[in-house]
Design a protein around this motif. Structure first.
Motif, PDB file in Angstrom:
ATOM      1  N   ARG A  85       0.843  -1.205   0.000  1.00  0.00           N
ATOM      2  CA  ARG A  85       0.000   0.000   0.000  1.00  0.00           C
ATOM      3  C   ARG A  85       0.869   1.242   0.000  1.00  0.00           C
ATOM      4  N   SER A 108      -3.441   5.714  -0.309  1.00  0.00           N
ATOM      5  CA  SER A 108      -4.759   5.111  -0.546  1.00  0.00           C
ATOM      6  C   SER A 108      -4.771   4.198  -1.762  1.00  0.00           C
ATOM      7  N   LEU A 166     -10.279   4.238  10.549  1.00  0.00           N
ATOM      8  CA  LEU A 166      -9.447   4.518   9.389  1.00  0.00           C
ATOM      9  C   LEU A 166      -8.129   5.192   9.754  1.00  0.00           C
ATOM     10  N   VAL A 209      -4.095  -0.633   9.774  1.00  0.00           N
ATOM     11  CA  VAL A 209      -5.135  -0.896   8.778  1.00  0.00           C
ATOM     12  C   VAL A 209      -4.688  -0.359   7.429  1.00  0.00           C
ATOM     13  N   ASP A 210      -4.735  -1.203   6.407  1.00  0.00           N
ATOM     14  CA  ASP A 210      -4.380  -0.793   5.044  1.00  0.00           C
ATOM     15  C   ASP A 210      -5.591  -0.555   4.165  1.00  0.00           C
ATOM     16  N   ALA A 244     -12.315   7.043   2.681  1.00  0.00           N
ATOM     17  CA  ALA A 244     -11.116   6.215   2.815  1.00  0.00           C
ATOM     18  C   ALA A 244      -9.894   6.931   2.259  1.00  0.00           C
ATOM     19  N   LYS A 271      -6.321   5.463   3.231  1.00  0.00           N
ATOM     20  CA  LYS A 271      -6.516   4.011   3.198  1.00  0.00           C
ATOM     21  C   LYS A 271      -7.074   3.590   1.840  1.00  0.00           C
ATOM     22  N   TYR A 295      -9.590   1.493  -0.516  1.00  0.00           N
ATOM     23  CA  TYR A 295     -11.016   1.179  -0.380  1.00  0.00           C
ATOM     24  C   TYR A 295     -11.361  -0.022  -1.244  1.00  0.00           C
TER      25      TYR A 295
END
Length: 505
Positions: A59, A62, A283, A288-289, A310, A315, A317
């Motif tokens: 990642r 986003s 978020l 959390v990715d 997101a 992040k 989505y």
């Protein structure tokens, strides 16, 4: 959706970024020990080439990347890869899926343009589960998932594995963990002992070594991401106030024990919500990715709003499930896919692929959202075309028109309308050609149809009937799959009444 519910490191990634008639005949149907270099189990192949990359999906803010390039995808759900409730054993219990069905599902996913498959890894509280009782693990229960991960790699698919279900079904759920401690279901999100029990399950799962690949799950780039749970939204959890602490506890743990792979927040959104639906504090959790969101029905306003949320939090989505066939109404498929693409979402996964049966036709599954490649109706086949084009629009390659395996288990028997035929088909066949010749000959094949189709057939019902057969004459038949592009695959063995063509082991 659960099948059934509301629809359903190395360097720690940069910025954590890194209809039928009965046939009158008998249908013939046909613990790893620890070591420094685990032995690999024999792995059959259907001729599909393995992917050339061994890189992990990462990642970057986003967006997801693969080998430095943006990675976006279409795909599907195949929830039953570990244990299948659609096919039952003699006692009526869910059975371990056959290797044929596993491979068939991946071939269908691939033919539809998909490159990511999401499945259930939370198998708890049942005799065939990975953790049948608290603290008791049976690694033999991994075998089907082991095979599925290896098959995914051969078919160019990445996997998202969901580690527990919100909904209490045959494979266990969050209720299983709380029942082991004699606690109410809502305690799953707050009781320290239950959270630790779940984390121990996660650790055991991701550290498991796959004998088909020789890799621990946490070291396998085929597994793109681990999901904290399926549809863990608080709105359906009586007495639970969602503050994100459970997500952090679980996501941090996954990131620690499987640092090469991504973490998906499975909290998602209650489908009743339309705008400002994602839990924004979740978020902001560093571990959390990706945030997963489900759509029953498809909703343009919510997918746009949630993707923006997101992105604002840095992040990725994911539309982890959606009502691809419009069973719940809502917005149309093409506008929805356009909105997903234009929103910058990482990808979207249909619910859900159903494979061919081991005997004939398709496995019987009907939750309203089932996907039988390439579709049983003109509308469904048009939707398949939309899915393939969607995959290309995200930067993917056009699906290769691969020839299907030869049909097998071909059986011929009398029916009221002629000679009835049934056979085991296989994806990516879109239809089938049927040929006939005199039983006593070895040549002179005549094509009877090129438009026989798979369907769900009960018992020993026929898939196709030769209504031109003359009573008293002996015939031999053979069948071949035909692709969407009209190419004919390998012919089955020739079969007369009273015999059957074999299937490979």
């Amino acid at each position: 959706m659960s099948t059934r519910s509301s629809a359903s490191g190395l360097l720690r990634r940069a910025a954590r970024g890194v209809l039928g008639l009965p046939l009158v005949l008998l249908v013939l149907v046909a613990g790893l020990t620890a070591s420094s270099e685990p032995a690999r189990a024999a792995l059959p192949t259907d001729g599909t080439p393995a992917p050339t990359t061994s890189s992990f999906v990462q990642r970057d803010g986003s967006r997801l990347t693969l080998d430095g390039r943006t990675f976006r995808f279409s795909g599907t759900n195949v929830y039953w890869l570990g244990l299948d409730d659609n096919v039952r054993d003699a006692q009526g219990s869910p059975a371990v899926p056959s290797r044929f069905r596993v491979d068939d599902a991946f071939r269908a996913a691939q033919a539809a343009g998909g490159t990511v498959v999401r499945t259930w890894g939370g198998l708890v509280g049942c005799d065939r589960c990975i953790e049948p009782r608290l603290g008791v693990f049976q690694d033999s229960a991994f075998d089907s998932i082991d095979y599925a991960v290896a098959s995914a790699a051969r078919h160019g698919q990445r996997m998202v594995i969901t580690l527990v279900d919100n909904w209490d079904y045959y494979h266990g759920s969050k209720r299983t963990f709380t029942s082991w401690r004699g606690l109410p279901e809502s305690s799953f999100f707050s009781d320290a002992r239950v959270i630790e029990d779940y984390r121990e399950y996660i650790t055991h799962f991701v550290q498991h070594v796959n004998p088909y690949t020789g890799l621990a799950y946490r070291d396998d780039p085929t597994i793109m991401a681990w999901e904290t749970g399926n549809e863990m939204w608080c709105q359906t959890c009586s007495g639970n106030y969602w503050d994100g602490s459970w997500t952090k506890a679980v996501a941090d743990h996954i990131a620690a024990v499987a640092p090469k792979q991504l973490v998906v927040d499975g909290h998602g959104t209650d489908p009743a919500c339309r705008r400002a639906c994602l839990h924004e504090p979740s978020l902001d959790i560093a571990s959390v990715d990706i945030v997963d969101d489900h759509f029953y029905p498809m909703q343009l306003d919510r997918v746009r709003s949630s993707a923006q949320t997101a992105t604002r939090h840095g992040k990725a989505y994911l539309v982890g499930e959606y009502d691809w066939n419009g069973h719940r109404g809502g917005d149309g498929l093409q506008p929805f896919l356009d909105a997903v693409r234009d929103s910058g979402a990482a990808g979207a996964l249909t619910w859900s692929v159903v494979p061919h049966a081991d005997t004939a036709g398709f496995v019987d599954h009907d939750d309203g959202f089932q996907y039988f490649f390439p579709g049983r109706t003109a509308d469904e086949r048009a939707r398949t075309s939309s899915l393939q084009k969607f995959a290309v629009s995200l930067g993917g390659a056009a699906p290769v028109d691969r020839l299907p395996p030869a049909p097998c288990a071909l059986i011929v028997g009398p029916t009221a309308g002629g000679n009835g035929l049934r056979w085991r088909g296989a994806a990516p066949a879109a239809r089938y050609a049927v040929q006939r010749r005199p039983a006593s000959g070895s040549s002179g094949w005549t094509t009877l149809t090129t438009w026989a189709r798979d369907q769900v057939v009960p018992g020993s019902a026929a898939l196709w009937i030769d209504s031109t057969a003359v009573a008293g004459r002996g015939y031999a038949y053979r069948v071949a799959g035909v692709t969407l592009a009209g190419r004919t695959g390998t012919w089955s063995s020739a079969v007369t009444k009273g015999s059957t063509s074999p299937c490979a082991a």
